[in-house]
Design a protein around this motif. Sequence first.
Motif, mmCIF file in Angstrom:
data_model
loop_
_atom_site.group_PDB
_atom_site.id
_atom_site.type_symbol
_atom_site.label_atom_id
_atom_site.label_comp_id
_atom_site.label_asym_id
_atom_site.label_seq_id
_atom_site.Cartn_x
_atom_site.Cartn_y
_atom_site.Cartn_z
ATOM 1 N N THR A 130 3.993 -6.541 -22.647
ATOM 2 C CA THR A 130 3.186 -6.174 -23.809
ATOM 3 C C THR A 130 1.970 -5.320 -23.475
ATOM 4 O OG1 THR A 130 1.913 -8.240 -23.599
ATOM 5 C CG2 THR A 130 3.846 -8.286 -25.039
ATOM 6 N N ASP A 131 1.639 -5.200 -22.201
ATOM 7 C CA ASP A 131 0.425 -4.495 -21.784
ATOM 8 C C ASP A 131 0.812 -3.425 -20.766
ATOM 9 O OD1 ASP A 131 -1.974 -3.741 -20.423
ATOM 10 O OD2 ASP A 131 -2.938 -5.592 -21.085
ATOM 11 N N ALA A 132 0.578 -2.164 -21.116
ATOM 12 C CA ALA A 132 0.989 -1.058 -20.244
ATOM 13 C C ALA A 132 0.300 -1.120 -18.889
ATOM 14 C CB ALA A 132 0.685 0.277 -20.930
ATOM 15 N N ARG A 133 -0.948 -1.599 -18.873
ATOM 16 C CA ARG A 133 -1.659 -1.670 -17.589
ATOM 17 C C ARG A 133 -0.979 -2.635 -16.642
ATOM 18 N NH1 ARG A 133 -6.031 -4.100 -14.823
ATOM 19 N NH2 ARG A 133 -6.399 -5.714 -16.367
ATOM 20 N N TYR A 134 -0.492 -3.739 -17.179
ATOM 21 C CA TYR A 134 0.162 -4.715 -16.307
ATOM 22 C C TYR A 134 1.597 -4.314 -15.975
ATOM 23 C CZ TYR A 134 -3.818 -7.703 -16.139
ATOM 24 O OH TYR A 134 -5.072 -8.180 -15.872
ATOM 25 N N ALA A 135 2.201 -3.502 -16.821
ATOM 26 C CA ALA A 135 3.491 -2.929 -16.452
ATOM 27 C C ALA A 135 3.313 -2.024 -15.234
ATOM 28 C CB ALA A 135 4.078 -2.147 -17.620
ATOM 29 N N THR A 136 2.219 -1.255 -15.257
ATOM 30 C CA THR A 136 1.906 -0.396 -14.115
ATOM 31 C C THR A 136 1.534 -1.238 -12.900
ATOM 32 O OG1 THR A 136 1.129 1.380 -15.552
ATOM 33 C CG2 THR A 136 0.362 1.420 -13.272
ATOM 34 N N ARG A 137 0.773 -2.302 -13.127
ATOM 35 C CA ARG A 137 0.360 -3.167 -12.016
ATOM 36 C C ARG A 137 1.579 -3.769 -11.323
ATOM 37 N NH1 ARG A 137 -4.138 -6.351 -10.221
ATOM 38 N NH2 ARG A 137 -3.496 -6.904 -8.117
ATOM 39 N N TRP A 138 2.573 -4.196 -12.109
ATOM 40 C CA TRP A 138 3.759 -4.769 -11.500
ATOM 41 C C TRP A 138 4.522 -3.724 -10.688
ATOM 42 C CZ3 TRP A 138 5.460 -8.645 -9.333
ATOM 43 C CH2 TRP A 138 6.825 -8.844 -9.082
ATOM 44 N N ARG A 139 4.574 -2.496 -11.177
ATOM 45 C CA ARG A 139 5.231 -1.435 -10.425
ATOM 46 C C ARG A 139 4.477 -1.159 -9.124
ATOM 47 N NH1 ARG A 139 6.446 3.735 -13.811
ATOM 48 N NH2 ARG A 139 7.873 4.103 -12.063
ATOM 49 N N GLU A 140 3.162 -1.291 -9.161
ATOM 50 C CA GLU A 140 2.374 -1.099 -7.940
ATOM 51 C C GLU A 140 2.633 -2.225 -6.937
ATOM 52 O OE1 GLU A 140 -1.389 1.242 -10.081
ATOM 53 O OE2 GLU A 140 -1.532 -0.897 -9.572
ATOM 54 N N VAL A 141 2.753 -3.454 -7.431
ATOM 55 C CA VAL A 141 3.074 -4.581 -6.551
ATOM 56 C C VAL A 141 4.444 -4.355 -5.920
ATOM 57 C CG1 VAL A 141 3.606 -7.049 -6.501
ATOM 58 C CG2 VAL A 141 1.614 -6.233 -7.790
ATOM 59 N N ARG A 142 5.402 -3.945 -6.742
ATOM 60 C CA ARG A 142 6.747 -3.663 -6.228
ATOM 61 C C ARG A 142 6.728 -2.522 -5.209
ATOM 62 N NH1 ARG A 142 11.710 -5.046 -7.925
ATOM 63 N NH2 ARG A 142 12.417 -2.936 -7.367
ATOM 64 N N ALA A 143 5.926 -1.510 -5.465
ATOM 65 C CA ALA A 143 5.891 -0.352 -4.571
ATOM 66 C C ALA A 143 5.491 -0.757 -3.160
ATOM 67 C CB ALA A 143 4.935 0.710 -5.117
ATOM 68 N N LEU A 144 4.549 -1.691 -3.048
ATOM 69 C CA LEU A 144 4.156 -2.177 -1.730
ATOM 70 C C LEU A 144 5.336 -2.845 -1.021
ATOM 71 C CD1 LEU A 144 0.641 -3.720 -2.496
ATOM 72 C CD2 LEU A 144 1.117 -1.676 -1.133
ATOM 73 N N GLY A 145 6.070 -3.666 -1.780
ATOM 74 C CA GLY A 145 7.220 -4.342 -1.194
ATOM 75 C C GLY A 145 8.318 -3.375 -0.809
ATOM 76 N N VAL A 146 8.606 -2.418 -1.684
ATOM 77 C CA VAL A 146 9.663 -1.441 -1.403
ATOM 78 C C VAL A 146 9.325 -0.622 -0.158
ATOM 79 C CG1 VAL A 146 10.763 0.685 -2.240
ATOM 80 C CG2 VAL A 146 10.518 -1.281 -3.762
ATOM 81 N N SER A 147 8.080 -0.178 -0.051
ATOM 82 C CA SER A 147 7.707 0.639 1.106
ATOM 83 C C SER A 147 7.796 -0.162 2.403
ATOM 84 C CB SER A 147 6.295 1.211 0.927
ATOM 85 O OG SER A 147 5.323 0.174 0.880
ATOM 86 N N GLY A 148 7.403 -1.439 2.360
ATOM 87 C CA GLY A 148 7.494 -2.268 3.558
ATOM 88 C C GLY A 148 8.924 -2.516 3.988
ATOM 89 N N ILE A 149 9.798 -2.826 3.025
ATOM 90 C CA ILE A 149 11.207 -3.066 3.340
ATOM 91 C C ILE A 149 11.862 -1.777 3.818
ATOM 92 C CG2 ILE A 149 13.447 -3.688 2.357
ATOM 93 C CD1 ILE A 149 11.926 -5.587 0.455
ATOM 94 N N ALA A 150 11.555 -0.653 3.168
ATOM 95 C CA ALA A 150 12.139 0.634 3.573
ATOM 96 C C ALA A 150 11.754 0.979 5.009
ATOM 97 C CB ALA A 150 11.696 1.738 2.614
ATOM 98 N N ALA A 151 10.498 0.705 5.376
ATOM 99 C CA ALA A 151 10.063 0.979 6.747
ATOM 100 C C ALA A 151 10.850 0.135 7.738
ATOM 101 C CB ALA A 151 8.559 0.710 6.877
ATOM 102 N N GLN A 152 11.106 -1.114 7.384
ATOM 103 C CA GLN A 152 11.904 -1.973 8.245
ATOM 104 C C GLN A 152 13.329 -1.434 8.381
ATOM 105 O OE1 GLN A 152 13.480 -5.823 6.857
ATOM 106 N NE2 GLN A 152 12.274 -6.787 8.492
ATOM 107 N N LEU A 153 13.911 -0.982 7.273
ATOM 108 C CA LEU A 153 15.267 -0.445 7.299
ATOM 109 C C LEU A 153 15.346 0.801 8.172
ATOM 110 C CD1 LEU A 153 16.278 -0.849 3.538
ATOM 111 C CD2 LEU A 153 16.984 -2.278 5.470
#
Length: 204
Positions: free
Chosen positions: A110-133
Motif C-alpha cells: 500500500t505504500d510506494a516507499r516501502y515497496a521501494t524499500r523491499w526492493r532495496e533489501v532484496r537488491a542487497l541479497g541478490v548482489s551478495g548471492i550473485a557474487a558468491q555464484l
Amino acid sequence: MTGQRRESTEQALLRAARTVFADKGFFNAKITDITREAGCSAGSFYTYYENKTQILDALLDEFTGQVTAASLASRSGSPYEQISGVVGAFWTAFRAHRPEMIGLFGLRLTDARYATRWREVRALGVSGIAAQLVEFERSGCRLVGEPQVLASALLSMLESFAWTWIAEDGDLGVPAPGDDEAIATLSRMWFAMLFGPQPDLGDG
C-alpha cells in the motif's frame, strides 16, 4: 542525557517495538504500547523517531546488517558450507526480525516507499548471492544461467519458504520443519542446482 543513556533508551525502544509488533502486528501497534513496553515516557519516543514507521525502518536496518555480516562471515569453507552459511544467515535473521518483516511485507502493498524499500533489501541479497555464484563459477562450477538472475530466483525461494514457515502457519498437511531441517533442505536444494545431487558432508 548522556550518550550511553540515549543509546540505552533507543535500544529499549527498538526491543519494545519488536515485542509489540510481534504481539499486536505493525498496523495495530500504538506508540504508547511501545513506550509502555520500553518503560519510558511517550516523549522519549519522539526524541528518536517521528512515527512508528521510522522505528520499523531502524529495525529493518538491523535485519539487513545482520544478514550481510553473517553472509560475509560464511565466505570460506567448502561450497556447501558457504551455501549453508548464507541460507542460515537469512533464515535466522528472518526469524529474529519476524515482526518487522511482516510489517514491511504488509506496507509494501500500500505504500510506494516501502515497496521501494523491499526492493532495496532484496537488491542487497541478490548482489551478495550473485557474487558468491561468480566465485563458484571461477572455481569450475558451470552455472545454469546468468548469476544475477539465478541469485534472484534463489533469494525468492528463501523468502517464500521463510514466509510460509516463519511468518505464517506453514502448509496444510506438511509437518513443520525445525530450523536446522529447513536450513539443510534449502541448502541441499541450492547445492544440487549448482554442483549435483548431494554435498559431501564428511563425517558430520
